[in-house]
Design a protein around this motif. Structure first.
Motif, PDB file in Angstrom:
ATOM      1  N   MET A  56      45.592  33.986  38.475  1.00 24.79           N
ATOM      2  CA  MET A  56      44.596  33.465  39.428  1.00 24.79           C
ATOM      3  C   MET A  56      43.216  33.370  38.759  1.00 24.79           C
ATOM      4  O   MET A  56      42.798  34.290  38.064  1.00 24.79           O
ATOM      5  N   ASP A  57      42.553  32.218  38.942  1.00 26.62           N
ATOM      6  CA  ASP A  57      41.203  32.063  38.373  1.00 26.62           C
ATOM      7  C   ASP A  57      40.230  33.024  39.055  1.00 26.62           C
ATOM      8  O   ASP A  57      40.412  33.384  40.211  1.00 26.62           O
ATOM      9  N   THR A  58      39.181  33.393  38.313  1.00 29.36           N
ATOM     10  CA  THR A  58      38.144  34.237  38.893  1.00 29.36           C
ATOM     11  C   THR A  58      36.922  33.361  39.166  1.00 29.36           C
ATOM     12  O   THR A  58      36.485  32.614  38.289  1.00 29.36           O
ATOM     13  N   TYR A  59      36.414  33.470  40.401  1.00 31.34           N
ATOM     14  CA  TYR A  59      35.330  32.576  40.827  1.00 31.34           C
ATOM     15  C   TYR A  59      33.983  33.274  40.827  1.00 31.34           C
ATOM     16  O   TYR A  59      33.036  32.825  41.452  1.00 31.34           O
ATOM     17  N   TYR A  60      33.945  34.396  40.145  1.00 30.50           N
ATOM     18  CA  TYR A  60      32.663  35.102  40.007  1.00 30.50           C
ATOM     19  C   TYR A  60      32.557  35.616  38.575  1.00 30.50           C
ATOM     20  O   TYR A  60      33.549  35.653  37.839  1.00 30.50           O
ATOM     21  N   ASN A  61      31.361  36.036  38.211  1.00 32.85           N
ATOM     22  CA  ASN A  61      31.041  36.394  36.827  1.00 32.85           C
ATOM     23  C   ASN A  61      31.347  37.884  36.599  1.00 32.85           C
ATOM     24  O   ASN A  61      30.510  38.738  36.858  1.00 32.85           O
ATOM     25  N   SER A  62      32.563  38.170  36.149  1.00 34.70           N
ATOM     26  CA  SER A  62      32.995  39.571  36.160  1.00 34.70           C
ATOM     27  C   SER A  62      32.467  40.366  34.959  1.00 34.70           C
ATOM     28  O   SER A  62      32.284  39.836  33.863  1.00 34.70           O
ATOM     29  N   TYR A  63      32.241  41.627  35.227  1.00 34.64           N
ATOM     30  CA  TYR A  63      31.718  42.559  34.216  1.00 34.64           C
ATOM     31  C   TYR A  63      32.678  42.671  33.032  1.00 34.64           C
ATOM     32  O   TYR A  63      32.242  42.712  31.876  1.00 34.64           O
ATOM     33  N   ASN A  64      33.970  42.729  33.327  1.00 33.42           N
ATOM     34  CA  ASN A  64      34.947  42.835  32.232  1.00 33.42           C
ATOM     35  C   ASN A  64      34.798  41.676  31.258  1.00 33.42           C
ATOM     36  O   ASN A  64      34.791  41.860  30.037  1.00 33.42           O
ATOM     37  N   ASP A  65      34.675  40.477  31.813  1.00 42.32           N
ATOM     38  CA  ASP A  65      34.521  39.296  30.952  1.00 42.32           C
ATOM     39  C   ASP A  65      33.205  39.373  30.179  1.00 42.32           C
ATOM     40  O   ASP A  65      33.131  39.027  29.003  1.00 42.32           O
ATOM     41  N   ASP A  66      32.171  39.837  30.875  1.00 36.77           N
ATOM     42  CA  ASP A  66      30.853  39.941  30.236  1.00 36.77           C
ATOM     43  C   ASP A  66      30.907  40.917  29.050  1.00 36.77           C
ATOM     44  O   ASP A  66      30.384  40.628  27.970  1.00 36.77           O
ATOM     45  N   GLY A  99      34.849  46.648  45.435  1.00 38.55           N
ATOM     46  CA  GLY A  99      35.853  47.590  45.938  1.00 38.55           C
ATOM     47  C   GLY A  99      35.239  48.744  46.701  1.00 38.55           C
ATOM     48  O   GLY A  99      34.051  48.742  47.010  1.00 38.55           O
ATOM     49  N   GLY A 100      36.060  49.738  46.977  1.00 34.13           N
ATOM     50  CA  GLY A 100      35.637  50.864  47.814  1.00 34.13           C
ATOM     51  C   GLY A 100      34.803  51.875  47.048  1.00 34.13           C
ATOM     52  O   GLY A 100      34.802  51.893  45.820  1.00 34.13           O
ATOM     53  N   ASN A 101      34.105  52.718  47.784  1.00 35.17           N
ATOM     54  CA  ASN A 101      33.366  53.818  47.168  1.00 35.17           C
ATOM     55  C   ASN A 101      34.215  55.092  47.248  1.00 35.17           C
ATOM     56  O   ASN A 101      35.170  55.176  48.018  1.00 35.17           O
ATOM     57  N   GLY A 102      33.876  56.082  46.447  1.00 39.12           N
ATOM     58  CA  GLY A 102      34.525  57.387  46.552  1.00 39.12           C
ATOM     59  C   GLY A 102      35.909  57.443  45.925  1.00 39.12           C
ATOM     60  O   GLY A 102      36.389  56.484  45.320  1.00 39.12           O
ATOM     61  N   HIS A 103      36.538  58.618  46.056  1.00 39.73           N
ATOM     62  CA  HIS A 103      37.870  58.816  45.475  1.00 39.73           C
ATOM     63  C   HIS A 103      38.934  58.528  46.537  1.00 39.73           C
ATOM     64  O   HIS A 103      38.853  59.049  47.655  1.00 39.73           O
ATOM     65  N   LYS A 141      43.881  47.401  46.932  1.00 42.32           N
ATOM     66  CA  LYS A 141      42.758  47.192  46.015  1.00 42.32           C
ATOM     67  C   LYS A 141      42.854  45.868  45.259  1.00 42.32           C
ATOM     68  O   LYS A 141      41.910  45.093  45.190  1.00 42.32           O
ATOM     69  N   LYS A 142      44.037  45.594  44.704  1.00 40.38           N
ATOM     70  CA  LYS A 142      44.194  44.388  43.893  1.00 40.38           C
ATOM     71  C   LYS A 142      44.263  43.152  44.790  1.00 40.38           C
ATOM     72  O   LYS A 142      43.674  42.122  44.479  1.00 40.38           O
ATOM     73  N   GLU A 143      44.975  43.291  45.934  1.00 40.80           N
ATOM     74  CA  GLU A 143      45.102  42.142  46.844  1.00 40.80           C
ATOM     75  C   GLU A 143      43.729  41.658  47.329  1.00 40.80           C
ATOM     76  O   GLU A 143      43.524  40.463  47.525  1.00 40.80           O
ATOM     77  N   VAL A 144      42.793  42.603  47.533  1.00 40.39           N
ATOM     78  CA  VAL A 144      41.475  42.198  48.045  1.00 40.39           C
ATOM     79  C   VAL A 144      40.789  41.279  47.038  1.00 40.39           C
ATOM     80  O   VAL A 144      40.215  40.246  47.410  1.00 40.39           O
ATOM     81  N   ILE A 145      40.887  41.633  45.773  1.00 38.98           N
ATOM     82  CA  ILE A 145      40.267  40.790  44.738  1.00 38.98           C
ATOM     83  C   ILE A 145      40.955  39.420  44.719  1.00 38.98           C
ATOM     84  O   ILE A 145      40.287  38.375  44.656  1.00 38.98           O
ATOM     85  N   ASP A 146      42.288  39.421  44.816  1.00 38.41           N
ATOM     86  CA  ASP A 146      43.010  38.141  44.862  1.00 38.41           C
ATOM     87  C   ASP A 146      42.566  37.326  46.079  1.00 38.41           C
ATOM     88  O   ASP A 146      42.376  36.108  45.999  1.00 38.41           O
ATOM     89  N   MET A 147      42.387  38.018  47.202  1.00 35.55           N
ATOM     90  CA  MET A 147      41.985  37.304  48.429  1.00 35.55           C
ATOM     91  C   MET A 147      40.585  36.706  48.293  1.00 35.55           C
ATOM     92  O   MET A 147      40.312  35.630  48.825  1.00 35.55           O
TER      93      MET A 147
END
Ligand code: SF4
Length: 309
Positions: free
Chosen positions: A1-11, A265-269, A283-289
């Motif tokens: 899936m393409d990413t439509y925002y400028n992600s830190y990992n890529d940076d 994503g969420g805060n805390g443990h 967690k992963k589905e939210v990013i995909d969504m």
């Protein structure tokens, strides 16, 4: 899936040409909003881990925390370089001489540490502390200060028992930018009584201030926090997953395209999260969504930046 925002990992991959991971440190700090100098209860969402997802404890030395977690990340995620991340509580809440000792130990812990990231409150930095952070740029290529902004609205900060104001943030970010220090802000979506317009106003200010990076947290009630009590009393209702995805896309559309998105994503443990549980279970589905929603809208991060509509 393409990413439509400028992600830190890529940076980070672009900056270092390899996979880089942040390694969290708990250096035994507390916070002025917990030790009584400003407040005692802490922010309503903050648990006894200081809003971190750490698995370390301050009883372990900084060097040992880093070495242990570098090993894990190297094996599990094939990471090659590392950023020492002072994450738990307020990591500038000590005299400069003490901070220097801690930061020195962190960057010397392993030859593959290429950066230092320091998370703090805006009212806990001054010119001297920021100059100390900036001085590490001669020893590692990357030094970043992370501020818990959460929102630009003082009425919400009051409800959160934050014990600081937006003016504190403005003062800190001006000092930070004057030193050309890398910086990012943490914001929270789903805060009590915040409307969509309130959240968009926060995005617009971040764009106006030319903030380099943003970490987007979804508000989660953690065990034994005032927010958990509010949730049980039904005086705060978490956003649904669909509402959160839509709000996240609206928010990202208003940030400049070059603003780096450190995390969504969420805060805390996750072990201590009460509600909403989908934040950690999906967690992963939210990013995909989020990416699917951008695809459906035909938009992406930055498409509304500066348009204020
Ligand atoms: S969230 Fe940060 S500022 Fe608030 S109580 Fe926790 S450590 Fe302190």
């Amino acid at each position: 899936m393409d990413t439509y925002y400028n992600s830190y990992n890529d940076d980070l991959k672009k900056k270092f040409g390899c996979r880089v991971y942040k390694v969290s440190i708990d250096a035994g700090f507390t916070c002025p909003n917990r030790d009584g100098s400003k407040g005692i209860g802490g922010c309503v969402f903050c648990d006894e881990m200081g809003s971190s997802s750490r698995t370390n404890g301050p009883a372990i030395s900084i060097t040992d925390q880093l070495l242990k977690n570098i090993d894990v990340r190297r094996t599990r995620y094939k990471a090659q370089k590392f950023i020492a991340y002072f994450q738990s509580f307020t990591n500038t809440y000590a005299p400069v001489s003490h901070l220097k000792k801690l930061y020195d130990e962190a960057i010397a812990a392993h030859p593959d540490i290429v950066g230092l990231a320091i998370s703090t409150r805006a009212d806990c930095v001054d010119a001297e502390k920021l100059a100390l952070m900036a001085s590490y740029r001669s020893r590692v290529p990357y030094v970043c200060v992370e501020y818990g902004l959460q929102t630009i609205h003082d009425r919400t900060l009051l409800r959160l028992n934050r014990q600081e104001t937006h003016d504190d943030f403005v003062r800190a970010i001006q000092l930070t930018q004057a030193l050309e220090l890398d910086h990012c802000v943490h914001v929270i979506l789903g805060l009590p009584f915040e409307t969509r317009e309130d959240v968009m106003a926060t995005a617009d200010k971040i764009a106006e201030y030319r903030i380099q990076g943003v970490k987007i947290h979804f508000l989660v009630a953690m065990e034994r926090t005032p927010l958990a009590e509010q949730y049980h009393r039904q005086s705060w209702q978490p956003l649904s997953m669909d509402e959160t995805v839509s709000l996240t896309c609206d928010f990202l559309e208003r940030l400049p395209p070059e603003c780096v998105i450190y995390r969504i994503g969420g805060n805390g443990h996750p072990r201590h999260a009460i509600a909403p549980t989908w934040v950690w279970q999906k967690k992963k589905e939210v990013i995909d969504m989020v990416n699917e929603e951008f695809q459906r809208r035909g938009t992406r991060q930055g498409c509304r930046a500066g348009r204020n509509s």
